[in-house]
Design a protein around this motif. Sequence first.
Motif, short mmCIF file in Angstrom:
data_model
loop_
_atom_site.label_atom_id
_atom_site.label_comp_id
_atom_site.label_asym_id
_atom_site.label_seq_id
_atom_site.Cartn_x
_atom_site.Cartn_y
_atom_site.Cartn_z
N LYS A 190 0.83 -1.20 0.00
CA LYS A 190 0.00 0.00 0.00
C LYS A 190 0.87 1.26 0.00
CE LYS A 190 -2.67 -2.14 -0.75
NZ LYS A 190 -3.66 -2.14 -1.81
N GLN A 191 0.40 2.27 -0.67
CA GLN A 191 1.08 3.56 -0.68
C GLN A 191 0.69 4.35 0.57
OE1 GLN A 191 3.33 4.46 -2.89
NE2 GLN A 191 3.05 2.63 -4.15
N GLY A 192 1.66 5.07 1.10
CA GLY A 192 1.37 5.94 2.23
C GLY A 192 1.43 5.27 3.59
N VAL A 193 1.80 4.01 3.67
CA VAL A 193 1.90 3.32 4.96
C VAL A 193 3.20 3.76 5.63
CG1 VAL A 193 2.09 1.08 6.11
CG2 VAL A 193 0.57 1.37 4.15
N LYS A 194 3.10 4.27 6.84
CA LYS A 194 4.27 4.77 7.55
C LYS A 194 5.17 3.61 7.97
CE LYS A 194 1.98 8.90 9.36
NZ LYS A 194 1.60 9.69 10.58
N GLY A 195 6.45 3.78 7.77
CA GLY A 195 7.42 2.76 8.16
C GLY A 195 7.55 1.61 7.19
N LYS A 196 6.87 1.70 6.04
CA LYS A 196 6.90 0.61 5.07
C LYS A 196 8.32 0.37 4.55
CE LYS A 196 5.57 1.32 0.89
NZ LYS A 196 4.78 1.58 -0.35
#
Length: 289
Positions: free
Chosen positions: A100-106
């Motif tokens: 997913k785009q925008g997931v923090k810490g990805k």
Amino acid sequence: MNILRKLHPVTIFNYFFLTLFGTITLFPFLHVLAQSFSSQRAVVSNEVTIFPVEFHWGAYRLLLQDGDFYQAFMVSIIRVVAGVAINMTLTTLMAYPLSKQGVKGKNLVMNMVLFTLLFQGGMIPSYLLLRELHLLDTMWVMLLPSAVSAFNLILLRNFFLAVPMSLEESAKIDGAGHGKILWNIYLPLSMPAIATLSLFYGVMHWNTYFDAVMYISNSDLNPLQVYLRNLIVLSESNIETTNNTGMFLVATETLQAAAIIASVVPMIIIYPFVQKYFAKGVMLGALKE
């Protein structure tokens, strides 16, 4: 003959080469299969090639009379079923948010995953860790350390990235959450990848024996591959191979060959059911829209 004339010479060469290569790779299996059905005299005198000599199925009879074989076989079945369920559940739940785009810490998580592909803790630290977690001599020691494969995780993540975003956006408009989107959209569209990775994990659990040798001392928890290792490498078995007069019924090599065939047959039976997804799953998992 008319069909051969219509084929390009390169195509004919490819068919010939692939047939020859397939025959060569199949030869060791046919040799072991022939050994398992041959007599002691023929095996000891090295007369067996790919066809049984003096057909004899005593090795299978002795193998099927051994309680340790059934115990090891059931442990392997339980390990494959439980292991694949754990593997696919955790791999799917981890691959979905990483796609997913925008997931923090990805990016940090992905770097940590890639790091495990290059470096590992080592044998002794792993043993000490599992001992402190009280996992030694339990079934969990064969399931939890290999719960997620970094390679399979990346493969499934790439497959999820290929799913059109328009489908997810339409589901969100209808009020669907991430759980419903994953279950109703991503998983049905990812069946080739799911089947392929399930095969990867299943073969890994079925063939692996080193973790059981390292972490398990209870013989009741030994999988089939450990039973086979003891039979081949250590040349020891609890199966009685002589009759009342002390005459040998089967050669050791014949018994070993029978055990090898018995351990391979389940994978041969399962593979045709997932083979149609195999190539598609691997290829599509490497594509990004």
